[in-house]
Design a protein around this motif. Sequence first.
Motif, PDB file in Angstrom:
ATOM      1  N   TRP A  78       0.835  -1.207   0.000  1.00 24.76           N
ATOM      2  CA  TRP A  78       0.000   0.000   0.000  1.00 24.76           C
ATOM      3  C   TRP A  78       0.869   1.257   0.000  1.00 24.76           C
ATOM      4  CZ3 TRP A  78      -0.147   3.852   3.710  1.00 24.76           C
ATOM      5  CH2 TRP A  78      -1.157   4.817   3.543  1.00 24.76           C
ATOM      6  N   PHE A  79       1.915   1.245   0.793  1.00 21.76           N
ATOM      7  CA  PHE A  79       2.774   2.424   0.930  1.00 21.76           C
ATOM      8  C   PHE A  79       3.447   2.773  -0.400  1.00 21.76           C
ATOM      9  CE2 PHE A  79       7.028   4.212   1.840  1.00 21.76           C
ATOM     10  CZ  PHE A  79       6.651   5.378   2.497  1.00 21.76           C
ATOM     11  N   VAL A  80       4.070   1.789  -1.037  1.00 24.10           N
ATOM     12  CA  VAL A  80       4.835   2.080  -2.257  1.00 24.10           C
ATOM     13  C   VAL A  80       3.930   2.426  -3.434  1.00 24.10           C
ATOM     14  CG1 VAL A  80       6.749   0.619  -1.525  1.00 24.10           C
ATOM     15  CG2 VAL A  80       4.946  -0.351  -2.966  1.00 24.10           C
ATOM     16  N   SER A  81       2.687   1.939  -3.407  1.00 28.95           N
ATOM     17  CA  SER A  81       1.799   2.180  -4.547  1.00 28.95           C
ATOM     18  C   SER A  81       0.906   3.399  -4.350  1.00 28.95           C
ATOM     19  CB  SER A  81       0.924   0.945  -4.804  1.00 28.95           C
ATOM     20  OG  SER A  81       0.122   0.653  -3.680  1.00 28.95           O
ATOM     21  N   ASN A  82       1.132   4.159  -3.271  1.00 28.03           N
ATOM     22  CA  ASN A  82       0.333   5.356  -3.020  1.00 28.03           C
ATOM     23  C   ASN A  82       1.190   6.571  -2.689  1.00 28.03           C
ATOM     24  OD1 ASN A  82      -2.793   4.645  -2.846  1.00 28.03           O
ATOM     25  ND2 ASN A  82      -1.651   2.924  -1.979  1.00 28.03           N
ATOM     26  N   ARG A  83       2.481   6.489  -2.942  1.00 26.46           N
ATOM     27  CA  ARG A  83       3.383   7.580  -2.582  1.00 26.46           C
ATOM     28  C   ARG A  83       3.296   8.750  -3.552  1.00 26.46           C
ATOM     29  NH1 ARG A  83       6.169   9.122   1.507  1.00 26.46           N
ATOM     30  NH2 ARG A  83       8.129   9.376   0.384  1.00 26.46           N
ATOM     31  N   SER A  84       2.979   8.481  -4.790  1.00 26.15           N
ATOM     32  CA  SER A  84       3.016   9.514  -5.819  1.00 26.15           C
ATOM     33  C   SER A  84       1.612   9.857  -6.309  1.00 26.15           C
ATOM     34  CB  SER A  84       3.881   9.035  -6.992  1.00 26.15           C
ATOM     35  OG  SER A  84       3.809   9.940  -8.079  1.00 26.15           O
ATOM     36  N   LYS A  85       1.468  11.064  -6.846  1.00 21.39           N
ATOM     37  CA  LYS A  85       0.215  11.446  -7.493  1.00 21.39           C
ATOM     38  C   LYS A  85       0.165  10.929  -8.925  1.00 21.39           C
ATOM     39  CE  LYS A  85      -0.401  15.664  -4.741  1.00 21.39           C
ATOM     40  NZ  LYS A  85      -0.553  17.144  -4.772  1.00 21.39           N
ATOM     41  N   ASP A  86       1.301  10.442  -9.397  1.00 18.54           N
ATOM     42  CA  ASP A  86       1.393   9.877 -10.746  1.00 18.54           C
ATOM     43  C   ASP A  86       1.026   8.397 -10.678  1.00 18.54           C
ATOM     44  OD1 ASP A  86       2.095   8.876 -13.219  1.00 18.54           O
ATOM     45  OD2 ASP A  86       3.893  10.117 -13.397  1.00 18.54           O
ATOM     46  N   GLU A  87      -0.134   8.029 -11.205  1.00 25.01           N
ATOM     47  CA  GLU A  87      -0.591   6.643 -11.126  1.00 25.01           C
ATOM     48  C   GLU A  87       0.321   5.693 -11.888  1.00 25.01           C
ATOM     49  OE1 GLU A  87      -2.916   5.339  -9.227  1.00 25.01           O
ATOM     50  OE2 GLU A  87      -3.114   7.343  -8.366  1.00 25.01           O
ATOM     51  N   ALA A  88       0.906   6.165 -12.976  1.00 22.78           N
ATOM     52  CA  ALA A  88       1.812   5.309 -13.748  1.00 22.78           C
ATOM     53  C   ALA A  88       3.044   4.947 -12.929  1.00 22.78           C
ATOM     54  CB  ALA A  88       2.213   6.005 -15.045  1.00 22.78           C
ATOM     55  N   LYS A 129       2.063   2.428 -10.266  1.00 14.30           N
ATOM     56  CA  LYS A 129       1.941   1.086 -10.844  1.00 14.30           C
ATOM     57  C   LYS A 129       3.319   0.473 -11.084  1.00 14.30           C
ATOM     58  CE  LYS A 129      -0.133  -1.558 -14.622  1.00 14.30           C
ATOM     59  NZ  LYS A 129       1.091  -2.333 -14.891  1.00 14.30           N
ATOM     60  N   ALA A 130       4.261   1.283 -11.570  1.00 18.41           N
ATOM     61  CA  ALA A 130       5.620   0.777 -11.805  1.00 18.41           C
ATOM     62  C   ALA A 130       6.258   0.315 -10.500  1.00 18.41           C
ATOM     63  CB  ALA A 130       6.471   1.860 -12.461  1.00 18.41           C
ATOM     64  N   ARG A 131       6.032   1.092  -9.440  1.00 12.53           N
ATOM     65  CA  ARG A 131       6.575   0.708  -8.141  1.00 12.53           C
ATOM     66  C   ARG A 131       5.938  -0.573  -7.622  1.00 12.53           C
ATOM     67  NH1 ARG A 131       6.529   6.794  -5.410  1.00 12.53           N
ATOM     68  NH2 ARG A 131       8.622   7.420  -6.136  1.00 12.53           N
ATOM     69  N   PHE A 132       4.629  -0.659  -7.742  1.00 16.23           N
ATOM     70  CA  PHE A 132       3.949  -1.867  -7.267  1.00 16.23           C
ATOM     71  C   PHE A 132       4.434  -3.101  -8.032  1.00 16.23           C
ATOM     72  CE2 PHE A 132       0.534  -5.003  -7.420  1.00 16.23           C
ATOM     73  CZ  PHE A 132       0.293  -5.186  -6.063  1.00 16.23           C
ATOM     74  N   ASP A 133       4.602  -2.961  -9.350  1.00 15.46           N
ATOM     75  CA  ASP A 133       5.065  -4.092 -10.159  1.00 15.46           C
ATOM     76  C   ASP A 133       6.484  -4.505  -9.774  1.00 15.46           C
ATOM     77  OD1 ASP A 133       2.666  -4.041 -11.466  1.00 15.46           O
ATOM     78  OD2 ASP A 133       3.400  -3.010 -13.249  1.00 15.46           O
ATOM     79  N   THR A 170      11.865  -0.988  -3.968  1.00 14.48           N
ATOM     80  CA  THR A 170      10.617  -0.866  -4.719  1.00 14.48           C
ATOM     81  C   THR A 170      10.393   0.572  -5.158  1.00 14.48           C
ATOM     82  OG1 THR A 170       9.605  -2.718  -3.532  1.00 14.48           O
ATOM     83  CG2 THR A 170       8.119  -1.183  -4.599  1.00 14.48           C
ATOM     84  N   LEU A 171      10.716   1.528  -4.293  1.00 17.36           N
ATOM     85  CA  LEU A 171      10.532   2.941  -4.620  1.00 17.36           C
ATOM     86  C   LEU A 171      11.507   3.443  -5.684  1.00 17.36           C
ATOM     87  CD1 LEU A 171       9.897   4.408  -1.043  1.00 17.36           C
ATOM     88  CD2 LEU A 171       8.227   4.118  -2.891  1.00 17.36           C
ATOM     89  N   ARG A 172      12.497   2.644  -6.029  1.00 16.42           N
ATOM     90  CA  ARG A 172      13.446   3.034  -7.074  1.00 16.42           C
ATOM     91  C   ARG A 172      12.880   2.849  -8.476  1.00 16.42           C
ATOM     92  NH1 ARG A 172      19.355   0.673  -5.069  1.00 16.42           N
ATOM     93  NH2 ARG A 172      19.644   2.152  -3.336  1.00 16.42           N
ATOM     94  N   ALA A 173      11.702   2.264  -8.563  1.00 18.68           N
ATOM     95  CA  ALA A 173      11.106   2.001  -9.874  1.00 18.68           C
ATOM     96  C   ALA A 173      10.863   3.296 -10.640  1.00 18.68           C
ATOM     97  CB  ALA A 173       9.791   1.245  -9.700  1.00 18.68           C
ATOM     98  N   LYS A 174      10.989   3.227 -11.942  1.00 22.41           N
ATOM     99  CA  LYS A 174      10.722   4.362 -12.815  1.00 22.41           C
ATOM    100  C   LYS A 174       9.653   3.968 -13.833  1.00 22.41           C
ATOM    101  CE  LYS A 174      15.494   6.060 -12.462  1.00 22.41           C
ATOM    102  NZ  LYS A 174      16.723   6.393 -13.207  1.00 22.41           N
ATOM    103  N   LYS A 175       8.982   4.971 -14.352  1.00 28.45           N
ATOM    104  CA  LYS A 175       7.942   4.692 -15.334  1.00 28.45           C
ATOM    105  C   LYS A 175       8.562   4.136 -16.603  1.00 28.45           C
ATOM    106  CE  LYS A 175       6.173   8.815 -15.292  1.00 28.45           C
ATOM    107  NZ  LYS A 175       5.267   9.940 -15.632  1.00 28.45           N
TER     108      LYS A 175
END
Length: 647
Positions: A565-575, A578-582, A642-647
């Motif tokens: 939940w934390f990593v997939s809700n940190r940004s206002k950018d949904e893309a 999603k990249a972080r969650f994946d 996980t938070l290092r993910a990029k779009k």
Amino acid sequence: MEQNEMKNISIPENAYRELKAGEEYKPVMGAQTTPAEVTPYSVTMGVVMAIIFSAAAAFLGLKVGQVFEAAIPIAIIAVGVGTALGKKNMLGQNIIIQSIGASSGVIVAGAIFTLPALYILGLDVNFFQIFLSSLLGGILGIILLIPFRKYFVKEMHGKYPFPEATATSEVLISGEKGGSQAKLLGIAGLIGGVYNFAVGTFGAWAEVVSTRVSHFGAMMADKFKTEFSISTDATILGLGYIIGLKYAVIITAGSCLVWFLIVPLVGFVMPDDVAAGVTADTLFKDYGRPIGIGGIAMAGLIGILRQAGIIKQALGLAVSEFSKKSSSAVAVERTQRDLSMKLILTILCATLLTTLVFFHFGLLGSLWQSVVALLIVFVISFLFTTVAANAIAIVGSNPVSGMTLMTLILSSLVLVSIGLTGNSGMTAALIIGGVVCTALSMAGGFITDLKIGYWLGTTPRKQEAWKFLGTIVSAATVAGVMLILNKTYGFTDSSSLAAPQANAMAAVIEPLMTGGDTPWILYIMGAVLALVLQAIGVPALPFSLGMFIPMSLNAPLVVGGLVAWFVSNRSKDEALNKARFDRGTLIASGFIAGGALMGVLTATLKFMNVQWEMTAWKESDGAQYVALAMYVVLIAYMTIHTLRAKK
């Protein structure tokens, strides 16, 4: 497909939504193409994956009562190995690898939820009983699901989310684009594996942290029967991430109800001299778990009633397929070709006949009792097939344990009525339960494979035909692994392989078959609670599961869910979310696969009498504090990377 075409492919935008009037879904690999699918490479890789993940899933399932779905990690490995070997245009072959290999998780779930109860109850059991129970159940699940394939994957297009199929399809597609997910999975697998190996083999730190480590916590546990514990296992952390916060909270809420309300309340009303000699864990087993069992059984019944319409619709579609002439002039396009209904019916009859022979000569000895047992298997498997498939399609979670409890209670009552009791009755009921459990587990898991094939454009009949090979390999593997793990650890609540579902099955069946006191009042309380939960919109099955699985194994699911939940809700950018969650899904899958595989290695070493564990240290308070620190480090690694993910 040409190589440059495969580099630019993506899943069509209408894959995950309902189709508009007149709109048609066209898969990634079109019906007019002829992609490579079944090859020596894809079959060999599929078999290897089935063996590896059957062993890993068996260890994890017996440890925590949860079997991870192998589809995603197998797909990642298939993509990674293919990329490393320089292979091109592997989409069709990777789907076959995933489909064969994914037999592991579903066969394991069917076996480990029931058959360890044979050992727990001290009954005679051998390799062939486990193998045949898993094999026949798996084949039955495949055959009973195929007639419903078009209903679930085509007719209901866009109406079911298919979470696991979605994730697996995206992984396979990214592989064709030259994705490098396998590297991240490998690193996470190594970290999770080394972490669990350090605990299981050397006892570097405690596996479970309990509030008893403090003086106040010990006082609360002894006087008020209130205790909290959490496992620091890497595999359970990863499992919680994939399950997600919603269902992790629901499952753990069931544990909280038992451990923080029911257990303390029972301890409070007990006479002081009796309560002094009783632990919270004992009260959980005697009172909390039976209530959970009643809830699970009722949740299974609710599932059947709610899916009655689906059964009717899907059966109608299947009957229409049976009625078509095989010589029809209308050619069926490649992406919609199933095994012929004539062949399906032939295999079904052969499977049922083999099951009857197995029951008669290998289990019961009475033809009449064997026929009754066969009818129980077939009727319940057929009724619950769509329930299992529907559950997977909606939430990606198969409620097979609840349905199996229903099977055990029903089969026990029926077998007792025809004169089969005692040890022979318990053995028969558990084997019957094992066959049904595996059939339903296979039906639920196989619909994921078929949906992946539908989206990506594989040939269904090839998936269906080669699924039998995966079933045979997985059944043989889990039978061998179960024998080794039983000799090494045993399957009791006090061992490190608690086999929670199997212990629950044993607790249900023993009084039914031996004339003992069956806690019907507690079962009824659980059933009523399930009805209330369903009425207020809370999923009854996961909540009830939480009531009979120990708190220490449920609490970590919430930790993993919170990370997700934390990593997939940190940004206002949904893309970006999603990249972080994946990316987190890959890390979680690595923890699960690596940790579970190292668990099997640890078990093998102990089986060979290799004793490297620092027992005294592992049981000390200091080991618990170290465990807590290491667990925080593991969580931090998962979150940061996980938070290092990029779009």
